[in-house]
Design a protein around this motif. Structure first.
Motif, PDB file in Angstrom:
ATOM      1  N   PRO A   7      12.509 -11.260   9.403  1.00  0.00           N
ATOM      2  CA  PRO A   7      11.545 -10.220   9.587  1.00  0.00           C
ATOM      3  C   PRO A   7      11.372  -9.804  11.236  1.00  0.00           C
ATOM      4  N   GLU A   8      11.730 -10.603  11.995  1.00  0.00           N
ATOM      5  CA  GLU A   8      11.955 -10.288  13.623  1.00  0.00           C
ATOM      6  C   GLU A   8      13.025  -9.243  13.810  1.00  0.00           C
ATOM      7  N   ALA A   9      14.102  -9.515  13.017  1.00  0.00           N
ATOM      8  CA  ALA A   9      15.187  -8.682  13.133  1.00  0.00           C
ATOM      9  C   ALA A   9      14.962  -7.315  12.777  1.00  0.00           C
ATOM     10  N   LEU A  10      14.182  -7.232  11.713  1.00  0.00           N
ATOM     11  CA  LEU A  10      13.792  -5.992  10.786  1.00  0.00           C
ATOM     12  C   LEU A  10      12.779  -5.047  11.869  1.00  0.00           C
ATOM     13  N   VAL A  11      11.743  -6.075  12.597  1.00  0.00           N
ATOM     14  CA  VAL A  11      11.027  -5.308  13.571  1.00  0.00           C
ATOM     15  C   VAL A  11      11.684  -4.632  14.930  1.00  0.00           C
ATOM     16  N   ASP A  12      12.612  -5.403  15.016  1.00  0.00           N
ATOM     17  CA  ASP A  12      13.652  -4.798  16.110  1.00  0.00           C
ATOM     18  C   ASP A  12      14.153  -3.618  15.740  1.00  0.00           C
ATOM     19  N   SER A  13      14.665  -3.520  14.594  1.00  0.00           N
ATOM     20  CA  SER A  13      15.455  -2.554  13.926  1.00  0.00           C
ATOM     21  C   SER A  13      14.668  -1.153  13.907  1.00  0.00           C
ATOM     22  N   ALA A  14      13.469  -1.498  13.404  1.00  0.00           N
ATOM     23  CA  ALA A  14      12.154  -0.414  13.226  1.00  0.00           C
ATOM     24  C   ALA A  14      12.007  -0.028  14.643  1.00  0.00           C
ATOM     25  N   ARG A  15      11.683  -0.904  15.742  1.00  0.00           N
ATOM     26  CA  ARG A  15      11.520  -0.103  16.875  1.00  0.00           C
ATOM     27  C   ARG A  15      12.387   0.609  17.436  1.00  0.00           C
ATOM     28  N   GLN A  16      13.912   0.294  17.335  1.00  0.00           N
ATOM     29  CA  GLN A  16      14.814   1.090  17.616  1.00  0.00           C
ATOM     30  C   GLN A  16      14.927   2.569  16.925  1.00  0.00           C
ATOM     31  N   MET A  17      14.646   2.547  15.531  1.00  0.00           N
ATOM     32  CA  MET A  17      14.646   3.723  14.861  1.00  0.00           C
ATOM     33  C   MET A  17      13.328   4.698  15.331  1.00  0.00           C
ATOM     34  N   VAL A  18      12.365   3.874  15.340  1.00  0.00           N
ATOM     35  CA  VAL A  18      11.067   4.749  15.641  1.00  0.00           C
ATOM     36  C   VAL A  18      11.160   5.389  17.125  1.00  0.00           C
ATOM     37  N   GLY A  19      11.694   4.403  17.826  1.00  0.00           N
ATOM     38  CA  GLY A  19      11.839   4.919  19.425  1.00  0.00           C
ATOM     39  C   GLY A  19      12.911   6.114  19.502  1.00  0.00           C
ATOM     40  N   GLU A  20      13.932   6.329  18.546  1.00  0.00           N
ATOM     41  CA  GLU A  20      14.852   7.417  18.813  1.00  0.00           C
ATOM     42  C   GLU A  20      14.299   8.600  18.032  1.00  0.00           C
ATOM     43  N   TYR A  21      13.699   8.424  16.870  1.00  0.00           N
ATOM     44  CA  TYR A  21      13.355   9.470  16.088  1.00  0.00           C
ATOM     45  C   TYR A  21      12.017   9.651  15.974  1.00  0.00           C
ATOM     46  N   GLY A  22      10.903   8.774  16.354  1.00  0.00           N
ATOM     47  CA  GLY A  22       9.510   9.185  16.285  1.00  0.00           C
ATOM     48  C   GLY A  22       9.032   8.899  14.846  1.00  0.00           C
ATOM     49  N   PHE A  23       9.464   8.344  14.064  1.00  0.00           N
ATOM     50  CA  PHE A  23       9.056   8.314  12.602  1.00  0.00           C
ATOM     51  C   PHE A  23       7.649   7.762  12.598  1.00  0.00           C
ATOM     52  N   ARG A  24       6.776   8.304  11.667  1.00  0.00           N
ATOM     53  CA  ARG A  24       5.439   7.858  11.769  1.00  0.00           C
ATOM     54  C   ARG A  24       5.157   7.204  10.603  1.00  0.00           C
ATOM     55  N   SER A  25       6.202   6.939   9.619  1.00  0.00           N
ATOM     56  CA  SER A  25       6.024   5.817   8.543  1.00  0.00           C
ATOM     57  C   SER A  25       7.146   5.188   8.113  1.00  0.00           C
ATOM     58  N   LEU A  26       7.131   3.861   7.535  1.00  0.00           N
ATOM     59  CA  LEU A  26       8.230   3.209   7.755  1.00  0.00           C
ATOM     60  C   LEU A  26       8.392   2.691   5.985  1.00  0.00           C
TER      61      LEU A  26
END
Length: 418
Positions: A167-186
């Motif tokens: 779960p921790e690594a998943l949150v980190d990858s989500a932060r990377q993806m949201v940070g680069e693309y600005g996604f507002r849903s996951l």
């Protein structure tokens, strides 16, 4: 305006080792790129699956298209039906439901329809969205598509995402993806670990991204009883639960016992599935996909059906390149009844066949290209490079299960395992 020449180029592009219920993605994803040349120098582009079985069906139809009018789409469909007859493809990777003659025809026709619409747009100087009735929205919102993954393919160095197995690594990858693309849903591709671990992962995402709608897709890895339990534990944080269990009957059992909307791209995959699924109240959200529903106009017709019966609509994704993303954006923009952000694998790729700059993510959305047709053009060098990838990699179909057995020797798919 008649077709004078048409070519199909298989390509392969790098794909990370993304995990799912059937196994793990191989080092390359396969696509087929169609280029249609017409009178007066007009051209049209299409993109679809790249496995050999699909490409062989497309090649059967190609000779029939020379001389055909790109504005005659009903005639185009008749040509496809006449040539393919009773041909039935198979769902090689087990993630988008079974195939039938209807679905085979729809998939092959869709590739040609997109290229024809692109050519039409160039001929009249208007975007494809205008040909589909005009824009209901100027930009199309997409969801971050999160995967569990290994850190590297066998024998290769670790990729830029690294391993995502907790779960921790998943949150980190989500932060990377949201940070680069600005996604507002996951959205999380589940069905990889035991349900309790994936429940923990969804709660971790909810804590890290408050206010972001969340989705979980285990690709039918659970029994109905398990699906009901997971839905109960996540009902406060899930926007929808996608294909938790196999089949319309199983989905109906779950839907009757949870307030969480159930979505699908596995048990409703062509028009023949619509009536039994809607009558059984098995789903609340349908994930369309123009690649196998029969093209852009068929997707719009599907949206009207969903709206009529109070079913939400979103859009399924498979590993794709820029021509497909452009087609997805145009049809989504021209479809008023699109009630959820669409899926896309876009962040996982590092290569493409189109000239950069036409499609950009801003705050998780892609603006509709203003140019004629799809608004994208081929990068000739990139197309040649990805075709060479295809020639060298030796892959002719996607097989997540066999590749997974290089990591886990006795691996079997997880469908309805838990």
């Amino acid at each position: 305006m008649r077709i004078t020449d048409i070519t199909l180029t298989p390509v392969a592009f790098a794909d990370p080792p993304l995990l799912n219920v059937m196994g793990v993605h191989e080092p390359f994803a396969l696509r087929g790129i169609l280029r249609m040349r017409c009178e007066d120098g007009v051209a049209g582009l299409g993109e679809s699956y790249g496995d050999r079985a699909f490409l062989d069906q497309v090649r059967r139809v190609l000779p029939r298209l020379v001389g055909h009018d790109v504005f005659d789409l009903p005639g185009l469909r008749r040509l496809v039906v006449e040539e393919l007859g009773g041909s039935v493809l198979t769902d090689e990777h087990g993630l988008i439901g079974g195939y039938s003659m209807r679905k085979t025809v729809a998939s092959v026709y869709a590739l040609f329809e997109v290229a024809c619409l692109d050519a039409q747009g160039h001929a009249v100087g208007r975007p494809v969205a205008d040909l589909l009735g005009g824009r209901a929205r100027d930009a199309v919102e997409f969801s971050a598509y999160l995967f569990y993954k290994y850190g590297a393919h066998r024998g290769a160095p670790e990729d830029s995402w690294g391993p995502v197995l907790t779960p921790e690594a998943l949150v980190d990858s989500a932060r990377q993806m949201v940070g680069e693309y600005g996604f507002r849903s996951l959205k999380l591709k589940g069905g990889v670990f035991e349900p309790d671990q994936e429940i923990e992962a969804i709660h971790a995402l909810a804590g890290a991204f408050p206010g972001h709608p969340l989705r979980l897709d285990p690709n039918a890895a659970w029994t109905p009883e398990t699906a009901v339990r997971v839905a109960g534990e996540l009902q406060e944080v899930l926007e929808y639960l996608e294909d938790p269990t196999p089949g319309i009957g199983g989905m109906a059992q779950v839907a009757a016992r949870t307030p969480v909307p159930l979505a699908t791209n596995m048990c409703v995959v062509d028009l023949g599935n619509v009536e039994p699924a809607f009558r059984a109240r098995a789903i609340g959200v349908l994930l369309s996909d123009h690649h196998f529903w029969g093209g852009l106009r068929a997707t719009q017709a599907l949206s009207v059906t969903c709206e009529s019966f109070g079913i939400g609509l979103s859009m399924h994704s498979n590993s794709h390149l820029g021509i497909s993303l452009a087609a997805m954006v145009h049809v989504a923009a021209a479809t008023p009844h699109l009630t959820y952000a669409c899926d896309t694998h876009w962040p996982w790729k590092t290569e493409d066949v189109i000239v950069p700059g036409a499609l950009e993510f801003r705050e998780g959305a892609v603006a509709v290209p203003d140019g004629p047709g799809l608004g994208v053009e081929i990068d000739e060098d990139a197309l040649a490079r990805l075709h060479e990838n295809y020639r060298r990699c030796g892959l002719t179909k996607r097989d997540d299960t066999m590749y997974m057995r290089q990591y886990v020797e006795d691996f079997i798919p997880h469908t309805a395992r838990w």
